[in-house]
Design a protein around this motif. Structure first.
Motif, PDB file in Angstrom:
ATOM      1  N   ARG A  57       0.807  -1.220   0.000  1.00 19.10           N
ATOM      2  CA  ARG A  57       0.000   0.000   0.000  1.00 19.10           C
ATOM      3  C   ARG A  57       0.840   1.271   0.000  1.00 19.10           C
ATOM      4  O   ARG A  57       0.298   2.363  -0.030  1.00 19.10           O
ATOM      5  CB  ARG A  57      -0.926  -0.002   1.219  1.00 19.10           C
ATOM      6  N   GLU A 111     -10.963  -5.868  13.412  1.00 23.38           N
ATOM      7  CA  GLU A 111     -12.393  -5.703  13.162  1.00 23.38           C
ATOM      8  C   GLU A 111     -12.984  -6.975  12.540  1.00 23.38           C
ATOM      9  O   GLU A 111     -14.073  -7.408  12.905  1.00 23.38           O
ATOM     10  CB  GLU A 111     -12.619  -4.510  12.244  1.00 23.38           C
ATOM     11  N   ILE A 112     -12.227  -7.558  11.606  1.00 26.99           N
ATOM     12  CA  ILE A 112     -12.685  -8.819  10.998  1.00 26.99           C
ATOM     13  C   ILE A 112     -12.880  -9.869  12.076  1.00 26.99           C
ATOM     14  O   ILE A 112     -13.893 -10.556  12.146  1.00 26.99           O
ATOM     15  CB  ILE A 112     -11.668  -9.311   9.940  1.00 26.99           C
ATOM     16  N   LEU A 115     -15.930  -9.105  14.123  1.00 24.94           N
ATOM     17  CA  LEU A 115     -17.190  -9.341  13.416  1.00 24.94           C
ATOM     18  C   LEU A 115     -17.416 -10.824  13.181  1.00 24.94           C
ATOM     19  O   LEU A 115     -18.554 -11.286  13.133  1.00 24.94           O
ATOM     20  CB  LEU A 115     -17.191  -8.591  12.085  1.00 24.94           C
ATOM     21  N   VAL A 120     -25.146 -12.141  18.143  1.00 23.21           N
ATOM     22  CA  VAL A 120     -26.232 -11.200  17.905  1.00 23.21           C
ATOM     23  C   VAL A 120     -27.233 -11.283  19.036  1.00 23.21           C
ATOM     24  O   VAL A 120     -27.631 -12.366  19.442  1.00 23.21           O
ATOM     25  CB  VAL A 120     -26.929 -11.537  16.577  1.00 23.21           C
TER      26      VAL A 120
ATOM     27  N   ASN B  87     -15.106   2.023   2.498  1.00 18.20           N
ATOM     28  CA  ASN B  87     -14.804   2.673   3.780  1.00 18.20           C
ATOM     29  C   ASN B  87     -15.306   4.118   3.834  1.00 18.20           C
ATOM     30  O   ASN B  87     -15.087   4.874   2.898  1.00 18.20           O
ATOM     31  CB  ASN B  87     -13.291   2.710   3.993  1.00 18.20           C
ATOM     32  N   SER B  92     -16.074   0.930   8.443  1.00 16.23           N
ATOM     33  CA  SER B  92     -15.380   0.296   7.326  1.00 16.23           C
ATOM     34  C   SER B  92     -16.374  -0.379   6.398  1.00 16.23           C
ATOM     35  O   SER B  92     -17.525  -0.614   6.756  1.00 16.23           O
ATOM     36  CB  SER B  92     -14.401  -0.734   7.862  1.00 16.23           C
ATOM     37  N   LEU B  94     -16.320  -3.384   5.473  1.00 14.28           N
ATOM     38  CA  LEU B  94     -16.682  -4.687   6.027  1.00 14.28           C
ATOM     39  C   LEU B  94     -17.828  -4.559   7.026  1.00 14.28           C
ATOM     40  O   LEU B  94     -18.774  -5.334   7.021  1.00 14.28           O
ATOM     41  CB  LEU B  94     -15.466  -5.312   6.709  1.00 14.28           C
ATOM     42  N   ARG B  95     -17.737  -3.529   7.856  1.00 16.37           N
ATOM     43  CA  ARG B  95     -18.786  -3.350   8.869  1.00 16.37           C
ATOM     44  C   ARG B  95     -20.115  -3.033   8.184  1.00 16.37           C
ATOM     45  O   ARG B  95     -21.164  -3.543   8.592  1.00 16.37           O
ATOM     46  CB  ARG B  95     -18.392  -2.226   9.833  1.00 16.37           C
ATOM     47  N   ARG B  98     -21.427  -6.395   6.850  1.00 26.37           N
ATOM     48  CA  ARG B  98     -21.873  -7.317   7.895  1.00 26.37           C
ATOM     49  C   ARG B  98     -23.127  -6.813   8.580  1.00 26.37           C
ATOM     50  O   ARG B  98     -24.037  -7.576   8.869  1.00 26.37           O
ATOM     51  CB  ARG B  98     -20.757  -7.520   8.927  1.00 26.37           C
ATOM     52  N   LEU B 102     -26.770  -8.602   8.693  1.00 31.02           N
ATOM     53  CA  LEU B 102     -27.480  -8.970   9.926  1.00 31.02           C
ATOM     54  C   LEU B 102     -28.915  -8.472   9.905  1.00 31.02           C
ATOM     55  O   LEU B 102     -29.806  -9.079  10.494  1.00 31.02           O
ATOM     56  CB  LEU B 102     -26.753  -8.381  11.135  1.00 31.02           C
ATOM     57  N   HIS B 146      -5.733   2.410  -1.434  1.00 25.42           N
ATOM     58  CA  HIS B 146      -5.569   0.952  -1.374  1.00 25.42           C
ATOM     59  C   HIS B 146      -6.849   0.219  -1.764  1.00 25.42           C
ATOM     60  O   HIS B 146      -6.787  -0.832  -2.385  1.00 25.42           O
ATOM     61  CB  HIS B 146      -5.042   0.524  -0.006  1.00 25.42           C
ATOM     62  N   ARG B 149      -6.943   0.202  -5.563  1.00 27.27           N
ATOM     63  CA  ARG B 149      -6.030  -0.771  -6.181  1.00 27.27           C
ATOM     64  C   ARG B 149      -6.431  -2.200  -5.884  1.00 27.27           C
ATOM     65  O   ARG B 149      -6.317  -3.076  -6.725  1.00 27.27           O
ATOM     66  CB  ARG B 149      -4.604  -0.542  -5.674  1.00 27.27           C
ATOM     67  N   GLU B 150      -6.881  -2.441  -4.650  1.00 32.07           N
ATOM     68  CA  GLU B 150      -7.111  -3.831  -4.254  1.00 32.07           C
ATOM     69  C   GLU B 150      -8.493  -4.340  -4.634  1.00 32.07           C
ATOM     70  O   GLU B 150      -8.670  -5.529  -4.857  1.00 32.07           O
ATOM     71  CB  GLU B 150      -6.904  -3.979  -2.739  1.00 32.07           C
TER      72      GLU B 150
END
Lengths: 124, 453
Positions: A57, A111-112, A115, A120, B87, B92, B94-95, B98, B102, B146, B149-150
């Motif tokens: 990065r 965080e991963i 989570l 829940v 993000n 983020s 991911l959050r 997820r 849920l 990032h 790119r990713e």
């Protein structure tokens, strides 16, 4: 992962920081990496997934400069030489460029993990 | 005979209870109530269109006037689309994923030539969460290097692999028809040089120009207006009112012409003519689409439509007519794809079919069928949530009227064989936009088809 560090504790207390700083500067100079033109972040071991990702990065220029510093340092090490004093890394140049990325990546991983393992609780 | 013990206790209870009596009471089916159309309002400076059918799910979308037509540099719309739900300053990517998983929600982003749509489908009671999320995505996404790119680059490359000859031909037809603006490519192919324009800083600048209150509208399907005004007001506070950077909004002009692109593998021909725009009241174009058709509605039969009959002699090809309507222009297009010799044959036959309409060779019965098909197309468009949603949002930003289904239906009834004849004649006399993609040794030139370009 960076080693356990007292740095946050110390930097949060100005009086303590003032007390410790001369010793820290002395230590960084005595460690010798500045004499072969490296920065502190160049010393972080690459054999680690997080560091590899952080290196990917890096901006192109930073990455190039890093490789240059490491190659020069390797050459100096082979030749058992030090750089001329004018070319030593100055304390103000010795800034962390990789650690901020690493901190961010570790936060992502954490965080991963959180989570993936959350439970829940339903309101109803 | 099912023995009594085979029925579970639950079933027995249900039978004994109100369920059975309710079924018994059910009389004739009530007349289907008409689906409400979108009601435009303005909540705290945000243009909102909503309709509420009281169902348990909601579709909430932000429609931004940021489709490929408005992008200042090629590829930015696609970049912005892929950066949706990445993000933000608060959480983020991911959050976001997820959390919405849920809650059982679905997040999608897609674009048309004129609009960029960020959509969330979710359960009715989760409206506050998703309103906040959409507002956050448009105002606080970080557009990091990032992620570009990713993730973004990889996704774009993956989707480029799916762009087939038919899509390239349709793009090329738009390009010769409208040059800039609407002529911009809908999805850059691997041969489109976007690398020098598409990067995260350009995407971020485009986001600033695109995501502000004057350039977006919020469309909700299945949410009450009171709930919307309660939640949009606080969450959309951080969305900019206007941006200094203005997007190019010059009017579209039809040019016409021909383009040929060689490609391995698949073949396609698109024959385009100036069509009807979104606001235009041209019912004959809609009926002409119904008449030419191409897709059979009946199994094991080519159906009544002229194109499917025309293509019957070239079974390896598939032909379809459509009117691509935009805010200030339209493209009436016959799209043909398949193997090269069949596409050639089908293209010739399709033009013959269109000419036969222009010469008045359409039976009265076919006109009735075409009008019925056009009515179905119109009603189904206004009823299904996907297309109707984009349509409502795009209309709201450009200040146009929402789709007036009743009026349009009445207009469709007035179309006669003579009107169709005149419309087809006008098409053939004007300049066509023809794009051929594939094996150019076999595919015909526009002039060979008997079209003016």
């Amino acid at each position: 992962m960076p080693a356990l560090s007292a740095a946050p504790f110390i930097s949060a207390r100005p009086w303590l920081k003032k007390l410790v700083l001369p010793f820290a500067n002395w230590y960084a100079n005595a460690a010798g990496y500045r004499k072969i033109g490296l920065r502190a972040d160049d010393l972080i071991s690459e054999e680690n997934e997080n560091v590899l990702l952080a290196l990917k990065r890096l901006p192109a220029k930073e990455s190039y400069d890093r490789i240059y510093r490491i190659r020069r340092a390797t050459q100096l090490s082979i030749q058992h030489k030090l750089l001329p004093k004018a070319e030593w890394t100055k304390p103000e140049e010795d800034v962390p460029y990789l650690v901020p990325l690493l901190v961010q990546i570790e936060a992502e991983k954490k965080e991963i993990e959180q989570l993936d393992t959350l439970s829940v609780m339903k309101k109803h | 005979m099912i023995s009594r013990s085979a029925l579970s206790r639950g079933t027995q209870l249900a039978l004994r209870g109100g369920g059975a009596s309710k079924i018994a009471q059910r009389g004739f089916a009530a007349a289907a109530s008409e689906k409400a159309s979108y009601e435009p309002t303005n909540i705290a400076g945000v243009k909102v269109a909503s309709r509420d059918d009281g169902g348990p799910t909601t579709r909430l979308a932000i429609v931004a006037k940021a489709g490929t037509r408005y992008e200042p540099l090629p590829g930015l719309t696609v970049g912005l689309e892929e950066f949706a739900f990445k993000n933000t300053n608060k959480r983020s990517a991911l959050r976001i994923t997820r959390e919405s998983e849920l809650l059982g929600g679905q997040l999608t982003s897609y674009h048309t030539r004129e609009a960029l749509v960020l959509q969330a489908n979710f359960l009715r009671e989760d409206l506050p969460y998703f309103t906040e999320l959409l507002a956050e995505v448009i105002s606080q996404t970080r557009y990091t290097t990032h992620e570009f790119r990713e993730e973004v680059e990889g996704l774009i490359r993956y989707k480029q692999g799916k762009v087939d000859a038919a899509a390239i031909a349709l793009d090329a037809a738009h390009s010769v028809a409208f040059h800039n603006g609407l002529g911009n490519t809908l999805y850059p192919t691997p041969n489109t040089p976007v690398a020098s324009y598409l990067d995260e800083s350009n995407v971020a600048a485009y986001a600033q120009a695109a995501y502000n209150k004057s350039n977006i509208s919020v469309v909700a399907d299945g949410a009450s207006q009171s709930a919307l005004s309660k939640w949009i007001e606080p969450f959309f506070k951080e969305v900019a009112v206007e941006s200094q950077q203005k997007l190019d909004q010059s009017a579209s002009k039809y040019h016409g012409g021909e383009t040929r692109i060689s490609k391995l593998g698949s073949n396609a021909v698109v024959i385009g003519f100036p069509g009807a725009s979104l606001g235009a009241n041209q019912p004959e174009v809609a009926v002409l689409v119904g008449l030419l058709g191409g897709e059979s509605n009946i199994k094991w039969s080519p159906g009544f439509s002229l194109l499917s009959k025309a293509v019957a002699s070239a079974p390896g090809a598939h032909a379809q007519a459509a009117n691509f309507a935009y805010s200030d222009a339209g493209l009436f297009a016959i799209q043909i794809s398949g193997s090269a010799p069949d596409v050639r044959k089908a293209a010739q036959e399709s033009v013959k079919a269109l000419k036969s309409v222009a010469e008045g060779g359409v039976s009265k019965e076919d006109v009735v069928k075409a009008v019925a098909k056009a009515r179905f197309n119109l009603l189904s468009l206004s009823e299904t949530s996907g297309a109707g949603l984009v349509h409502a949002g795009a209309n709201l930003i450009s200040g146009g009227q929402p789709l007036q289904v009743a009026e349009r239906l009445k207009a469709l009834e007035s179309v006669t064989g003579d009107k169709l004849k005149a419309a087809a004649k006008a098409l053939l006399e004007g300049k066509a936009s023809v794009a051929s993609v594939g094996d150019l040794h076999v595919l015909p030139f526009a002039e060979d088809l008997g079209l003016k370009v």
